[in-house]
Write a protein that holds these residues in place. Structure first.
Motif, PDB file in Angstrom:
ATOM      1  N   SER A   3       0.835  -1.205   0.000  1.00 37.08           N
ATOM      2  CA  SER A   3       0.000   0.000   0.000  1.00 37.08           C
ATOM      3  C   SER A   3       0.865   1.248   0.000  1.00 37.08           C
ATOM      4  N   ILE A   4       0.350   2.300  -0.630  1.00 37.08           N
ATOM      5  CA  ILE A   4       1.029   3.585  -0.670  1.00 37.08           C
ATOM      6  C   ILE A   4       0.038   4.667  -0.250  1.00 37.08           C
ATOM      7  N   CYS A   5       0.492   5.538   0.619  1.00 37.86           N
ATOM      8  CA  CYS A   5      -0.302   6.695   1.018  1.00 37.86           C
ATOM      9  C   CYS A   5      -0.037   7.825   0.027  1.00 37.86           C
ATOM     10  N   VAL A   6      -1.093   8.368  -0.543  1.00 40.72           N
ATOM     11  CA  VAL A   6      -0.969   9.481  -1.485  1.00 40.72           C
ATOM     12  C   VAL A   6      -1.557  10.734  -0.843  1.00 40.72           C
ATOM     13  N   TYR A   7      -0.706  11.747  -0.695  1.00 39.13           N
ATOM     14  CA  TYR A   7      -1.145  13.058  -0.227  1.00 39.13           C
ATOM     15  C   TYR A   7      -1.376  13.930  -1.452  1.00 39.13           C
ATOM     16  N   CYS A   8      -2.496  14.639  -1.500  1.00 40.22           N
ATOM     17  CA  CYS A   8      -2.763  15.506  -2.650  1.00 40.22           C
ATOM     18  C   CYS A   8      -3.867  16.494  -2.317  1.00 40.22           C
ATOM     19  N   GLY A   9      -4.101  17.422  -3.242  1.00 42.87           N
ATOM     20  CA  GLY A   9      -5.006  18.520  -2.980  1.00 42.87           C
ATOM     21  C   GLY A   9      -6.475  18.142  -2.973  1.00 42.87           C
ATOM     22  N   SER A  10      -7.246  18.907  -2.205  1.00 46.93           N
ATOM     23  CA  SER A  10      -8.701  18.786  -2.248  1.00 46.93           C
ATOM     24  C   SER A  10      -9.262  19.659  -3.367  1.00 46.93           C
ATOM     25  N   SER A  11      -8.367  20.253  -4.143  1.00 47.60           N
ATOM     26  CA  SER A  11      -8.706  21.003  -5.352  1.00 47.60           C
ATOM     27  C   SER A  11      -8.091  20.274  -6.539  1.00 47.60           C
ATOM     28  N   PRO A  12      -8.690  20.401  -7.738  1.00 45.89           N
ATOM     29  CA  PRO A  12      -8.078  19.773  -8.913  1.00 45.89           C
ATOM     30  C   PRO A  12      -6.910  20.566  -9.475  1.00 45.89           C
ATOM     31  N   GLY A  13      -6.703  21.798  -8.978  1.00 44.41           N
ATOM     32  CA  GLY A  13      -5.617  22.614  -9.475  1.00 44.41           C
ATOM     33  C   GLY A  13      -6.002  23.416 -10.706  1.00 44.41           C
ATOM     34  N   PRO A 105       0.757  17.141  -6.336  1.00 44.43           N
ATOM     35  CA  PRO A 105       0.491  18.561  -6.147  1.00 44.43           C
ATOM     36  C   PRO A 105      -0.661  18.790  -5.163  1.00 44.43           C
ATOM     37  N   GLY A 106      -0.510  19.795  -4.352  1.00 47.47           N
ATOM     38  CA  GLY A 106      -1.518  20.117  -3.349  1.00 47.47           C
ATOM     39  C   GLY A 106      -1.157  21.414  -2.663  1.00 47.47           C
ATOM     40  N   GLY A 107      -1.848  21.722  -1.586  1.00 44.81           N
ATOM     41  CA  GLY A 107      -1.635  22.971  -0.869  1.00 44.81           C
ATOM     42  C   GLY A 107      -0.926  22.768   0.455  1.00 44.81           C
ATOM     43  N   MET A 108      -1.280  23.596   1.428  1.00 45.33           N
ATOM     44  CA  MET A 108      -0.582  23.592   2.711  1.00 45.33           C
ATOM     45  C   MET A 108      -0.740  22.270   3.453  1.00 45.33           C
ATOM     46  N   GLY A 109      -1.922  21.665   3.375  1.00 42.25           N
ATOM     47  CA  GLY A 109      -2.128  20.387   4.044  1.00 42.25           C
ATOM     48  C   GLY A 109      -1.246  19.294   3.475  1.00 42.25           C
ATOM     49  N   THR A 110      -1.094  19.298   2.162  1.00 40.23           N
ATOM     50  CA  THR A 110      -0.238  18.309   1.504  1.00 40.23           C
ATOM     51  C   THR A 110       1.209  18.480   1.940  1.00 40.23           C
ATOM     52  N   LEU A 111       1.669  19.734   1.986  1.00 40.31           N
ATOM     53  CA  LEU A 111       3.046  19.995   2.415  1.00 40.31           C
ATOM     54  C   LEU A 111       3.255  19.600   3.868  1.00 40.31           C
ATOM     55  N   GLU A 112       2.262  19.871   4.709  1.00 45.22           N
ATOM     56  CA  GLU A 112       2.383  19.515   6.124  1.00 45.22           C
ATOM     57  C   GLU A 112       2.507  18.005   6.293  1.00 45.22           C
ATOM     58  N   GLU A 113       1.698  17.257   5.562  1.00 46.63           N
ATOM     59  CA  GLU A 113       1.752  15.798   5.638  1.00 46.63           C
ATOM     60  C   GLU A 113       3.080  15.276   5.100  1.00 46.63           C
ATOM     61  N   LEU A 114       3.534  15.856   3.990  1.00 42.83           N
ATOM     62  CA  LEU A 114       4.814  15.450   3.402  1.00 42.83           C
ATOM     63  C   LEU A 114       5.958  15.635   4.383  1.00 42.83           C
ATOM     64  N   PHE A 115       6.043  16.826   4.968  1.00 44.92           N
ATOM     65  CA  PHE A 115       7.191  17.101   5.832  1.00 44.92           C
ATOM     66  C   PHE A 115       7.098  16.381   7.168  1.00 44.92           C
ATOM     67  N   GLU A 116       5.913  16.035   7.590  1.00 46.34           N
ATOM     68  CA  GLU A 116       5.809  15.232   8.801  1.00 46.34           C
ATOM     69  C   GLU A 116       6.426  13.851   8.587  1.00 46.34           C
ATOM     70  N   VAL A 117       6.074  13.173   7.480  1.00 45.33           N
ATOM     71  CA  VAL A 117       6.635  11.833   7.275  1.00 45.33           C
ATOM     72  C   VAL A 117       8.123  11.909   6.926  1.00 45.33           C
TER      73      VAL A 117
END
Length: 198
Positions: A3-13, A105-117
């Motif tokens: 399994s892979i966790c995918v972080y991404c935007g709640s917007s389509p961009g 690609p995503g916003g602040m939430g995506t970056l927060e999740e990325l840098f946490e892991v």
């Protein structure tokens, strides 16, 4: 890799290229029999990647807090949807269920999740691969900033390598599958710990 966790935007961009990349990533994961773990929403890139995984016959597990269930329109067509009490529980469960992590690609939430892991990997809390899906150069400035942190000696070159990146879904999944952990936590490295001292 199951399994892979995918972080991404709640917007389509702003560009359709992001949705196309989400579908390509979903297709590659299903082809490799890798289940999706993600934030559980049915909007933006989150909804696109999850719906495509399900459409192709794959497995998708969502994790969403009660407070966001209505705002992000929780996806009810998933293999499994976990509704949790808050963001902390959401991120912890997503990490627990996953063998690796991809930030689209995503916003602040995506970056927060990325840098946490990434931080957890740096500290030796896990030894799972972390990668950017650098769609259409979206993460180019972030990759450059990571290099800047290395030159300014806030991140070591070895630690910077924990943030892998690819521009193609096939290459990205291959990279995660071939990942072999070699980095040891700086807290377990006497020389690194010595460098932290005045």
């Amino acid at each position: 890799m199951k399994s892979i966790c995918v972080y991404c935007g709640s917007s389509p961009g702003a560009s359709p290229v992001y949705a196309e990349a989400a579908r390509a990533l979903a297709g590659q994961m299903v082809q490799e029999n890798i289940a999706l773990v993600y934030g559980g929403g049915n909007v933006g890139l989150m909804g696109i990647v999850a719906s495509e995984v399900m459409r192709l016959g794959g497995q998708a597990t969502g994790v969403i807090p009660h407070a966001l269930l209505d705002k992000e329109l929780g996806h009810h067509g998933l293999t499994e949807l976990h509704v949790v009490k808050d963001m902390h529980e959401r991120k912890a469960l997503m990490a627990e269920l996953s063998d690796g992590f991809i930030a689209m690609p995503g916003g602040m939430g995506t970056l927060e999740e990325l840098f946490e892991v990434l931080t957890w990997a740096q500290l030796g809390f896990h030894a799972k691969p972390v990668a950017l899906f650098n769609v259409d150069g979206f993460y180019g400035l972030l990759i450059a900033f990571m290099e800047h942190m290395v030159t300014q000696r806030f991140v070591s070159a070895e630690q910077a390598l924990l943030m892998m990146h690819e521009t193609d879904a096939v290459a990205l999944i291959t990279r995660l599958q071939q990942f072999t952990p070699t980095y040891r936590s700086k807290w377990h490295d006497p020389e690194a710990v010595q460098n932290l001292l005045p």
